[in-house]
Design an enzyme around this catalytic site. Sequence first.
Site, PDB file in Angstrom:
ATOM      1  N   THR A   1       0.885  -1.148   0.000  1.00 59.36           N
ATOM      2  CA  THR A   1       0.000   0.000   0.000  1.00 59.36           C
ATOM      3  C   THR A   1       0.928   1.203   0.000  1.00 59.36           C
ATOM      4  O   THR A   1       2.133   1.052   0.163  1.00 59.36           O
ATOM      5  CB  THR A   1      -0.823  -0.069   1.306  1.00 59.36           C
ATOM      6  OG1 THR A   1      -1.671  -1.213   1.220  1.00 59.36           O
ATOM      7  CG2 THR A   1      -1.639   1.173   1.549  1.00 59.36           C
TER       8      THR A   1
ATOM      9  N   THR B   1       0.539  -0.190   6.511  1.00 61.78           N
ATOM     10  CA  THR B   1       0.576  -1.015   5.334  1.00 61.78           C
ATOM     11  C   THR B   1       0.748  -2.452   5.772  1.00 61.78           C
ATOM     12  O   THR B   1       1.607  -2.736   6.611  1.00 61.78           O
ATOM     13  CB  THR B   1       1.741  -0.622   4.405  1.00 61.78           C
ATOM     14  OG1 THR B   1       2.011  -1.705   3.500  1.00 61.78           O
ATOM     15  CG2 THR B   1       3.013  -0.322   5.196  1.00 61.78           C
ATOM     16  N   GLY B   2      -0.041  -3.351   5.213  1.00 60.44           N
ATOM     17  CA  GLY B   2       0.086  -4.743   5.605  1.00 60.44           C
ATOM     18  C   GLY B   2      -1.178  -5.520   5.317  1.00 60.44           C
ATOM     19  O   GLY B   2      -1.982  -5.125   4.485  1.00 60.44           O
TER      20      GLY B   2
ATOM     21  N   GLY C   1      -4.475  -6.047   5.644  1.00 58.67           N
ATOM     22  CA  GLY C   1      -5.535  -5.166   6.125  1.00 58.67           C
ATOM     23  C   GLY C   1      -6.420  -5.743   7.205  1.00 58.67           C
ATOM     24  O   GLY C   1      -6.832  -5.046   8.127  1.00 58.67           O
TER      25      GLY C   1
ATOM     26  N   ASP D   1      -7.799  -2.248   5.334  1.00 57.08           N
ATOM     27  CA  ASP D   1      -7.651  -1.243   6.389  1.00 57.08           C
ATOM     28  C   ASP D   1      -7.446   0.169   5.848  1.00 57.08           C
ATOM     29  O   ASP D   1      -7.636   1.140   6.573  1.00 57.08           O
ATOM     30  CB  ASP D   1      -6.468  -1.606   7.289  1.00 57.08           C
ATOM     31  CG  ASP D   1      -5.152  -1.496   6.543  1.00 57.08           C
ATOM     32  OD1 ASP D   1      -4.228  -0.822   7.046  1.00 57.08           O
ATOM     33  OD2 ASP D   1      -5.044  -2.077   5.447  1.00 57.08           O
TER      34      ASP D   1
END
Lengths: 360, 362
Positions: free
Chosen positions: B233, B283-284, B286, B264
Amino acid sequence: MGVWAIALHGGAGMIAKEKMTADWKKRTEAALNEILDVGIAALRNSLPAVEAVELVVRALEDNTLFNAGKGSVLTNKGTVEMEASIMDGRSKNCGAVSGISTVVHPVSLARLVMDNSPHVYLAFDGAEEFARQQGVETVDTNTFITEENREKLENAKKTNSVELDFSEHAPDDLNSGDNEDTRTNGNGAAHAGYNPGQREIANEKTNDHPDRFAIKKKCALHQVFKAEFETVGCTAVDVWGNCAAATSTGGLVNKMSGRIGDTPIVGAGTYANHLCAVSGTGRGEEFIKHTVAKEVAAIMEYKELPLGKAVYKVIHEKLPENMGGLVAVSTSGEVAMAFNTPSMFRASAQEGGERMIGIW
Amino acid sequence: MGAWAVAFHGGAGMIAKEKMTADWKKRTEVALYEILAIGIAALKNNLTAVEAVELVVRALEENTLFNAGKGSVLTNQGTVEMEASIMDGRTKDCGAVSGLSTVVHPVSLARLVMDNSPHVYLAFNGAEEFARQQGVEMADTETFITEENRQKLEMAKKTNSIELDLCDYTPGLINSRGDKFSCNNENGIVHPDHEPVVHREHEYAKTNGRFDCGHVHRKKGALYQACKAEFETVGCTAVDSFGNCAAATSTGGLVNKMSGRIGDTPIIGAGTYANHLCGVSGTGRGEEFIKHTVAKEVAAIMEYKDLPLGKAVYKVVHEKLPENMGGLVAVSASGEVAMAFNTPSMFRASAQEGGDRMIGIW
């Protein structure tokens, strides 16, 4: 085993005592008691909190007295776009859905997202498709549209002066208090003392720096929406001390199609962890900004305050006035319910304790 | 006037050092420096934090090296569904969008939701319609679909054995590590030590010391492995010379995600958050950021435990967020910067007034 407890709401709003007809009041009280019974029975039978809250919210969705499932309010296009979320405090697993128009029980679809999909949040076409794959109960979307809600939508459209012309910025309108956007008192649903105010300005934290930025037009636009929040939700702690929360709604009357409120947003309208469970109702935009449901849990966890104090702080010190309320339970079996609007349909019970229902 | 600071990311992920080609690495570093310069220029020129983060994220959306705007990853239907959010810490006003397929700059549409609508979050058809009303730059949806992302989708579909057959419950697969869901090591972007995360409930749940209620392990563990762990992201946080913080995040989501899946990135408190104390952009995976309300958690720890930014960020990323699930960047009202990630990599860059600028990948 610990003590179970349950607290549910049928929505915070602007209902004035003197304006609620005896018949409406009676039907509402009967409904609250019946639905409370559903939750109590589930917890007494040792169902987990997450199942209890789902059952209660399903019952609230079925009842057209409340703005969720059948009886959901309409978008500015006259359509229904329902949303819901559910969270299991034991594992923090959660599920949410938005933009639902044919699913009879949005909260149950949210639970299936949690249990039967790799995601936590599905919306609109994708959510409806998942619903078909999962074989949940769906009906023609017109089933959800009640005559009463069609009228509410018409009323709302009439009182919209700023409406959808977002390209015209009209700063003079922002600060006037007696424009035609002011709540109409003729429908019996407005609190006699209701005063749409410039709440946003009063509640800002500005770091004491000079405010060179123009006051945004949101204040005026907020007034445009009839403040009938009537979302539904439930929080419960089961005999194992696990908490859960679920919330469901049709949203705001005359909302823009595609508008998502706090109800499906974990941390805003719904939250549950090892300490507590929270379900909110109110002006969704404010609940999102102030991450209301999570705020209660954060205050409990990091300031080590008990449930009641945390709930009070959030509703009466953080959330702007007249913007909503919430119900909450703690893992130790406490219940707390608070609202800064004139009314909030609610009910609660604790094992070995009293049961109550309330409107004001 | 206070000191400004900016920190932004181009996504946390599983990129192994030895597997990143020299060319890719170079292009990425150049991009990070160029985009950092944009943020620095904005803040040096006394633009507000909200304006600065929007400019930086727009630049990240334009660059196909990152998963947002052009270069967004594809849904399981081969389409693009972009989402974004922005938050002004000064007022807590915010805006978010989901399900975009033709808007060139999702973060700017999110800002318009914040400034020009009575709502804070619009999605899918309603959001696209608002975009047309607002006259934002739009493009044919095919413009966002890159060949590289079509290939990523194909690969993801091949490694999905459980894929979308969600009605078949197969508990045996959840606890095995040698199953065919393991991340594909052949495509050069997986860390050699990467182990597919088996998400067992009891590892991350606080159960109050009471006995398990007897529920079977849910099947999410295996299903998590099916979604390729490329988070990429983009997002930016900044504090301006007035001490106001802001944050913005934008993404295409997860490769092969179900159509309609929201992560997210557009969720205030999960992927984006800003208040009078700090600005955070995550970021990851979600789903994990939503469950753990990651962005808000940083701010809550700062506010209620009186911890400084760095400690709050560390706690959240290394003690609360499950391993290999992502990272975040954050700034505080007093000009501090903190960036942390529990994955092998996170594209990032930061700068502070009167201080150093840095870029990083690992």
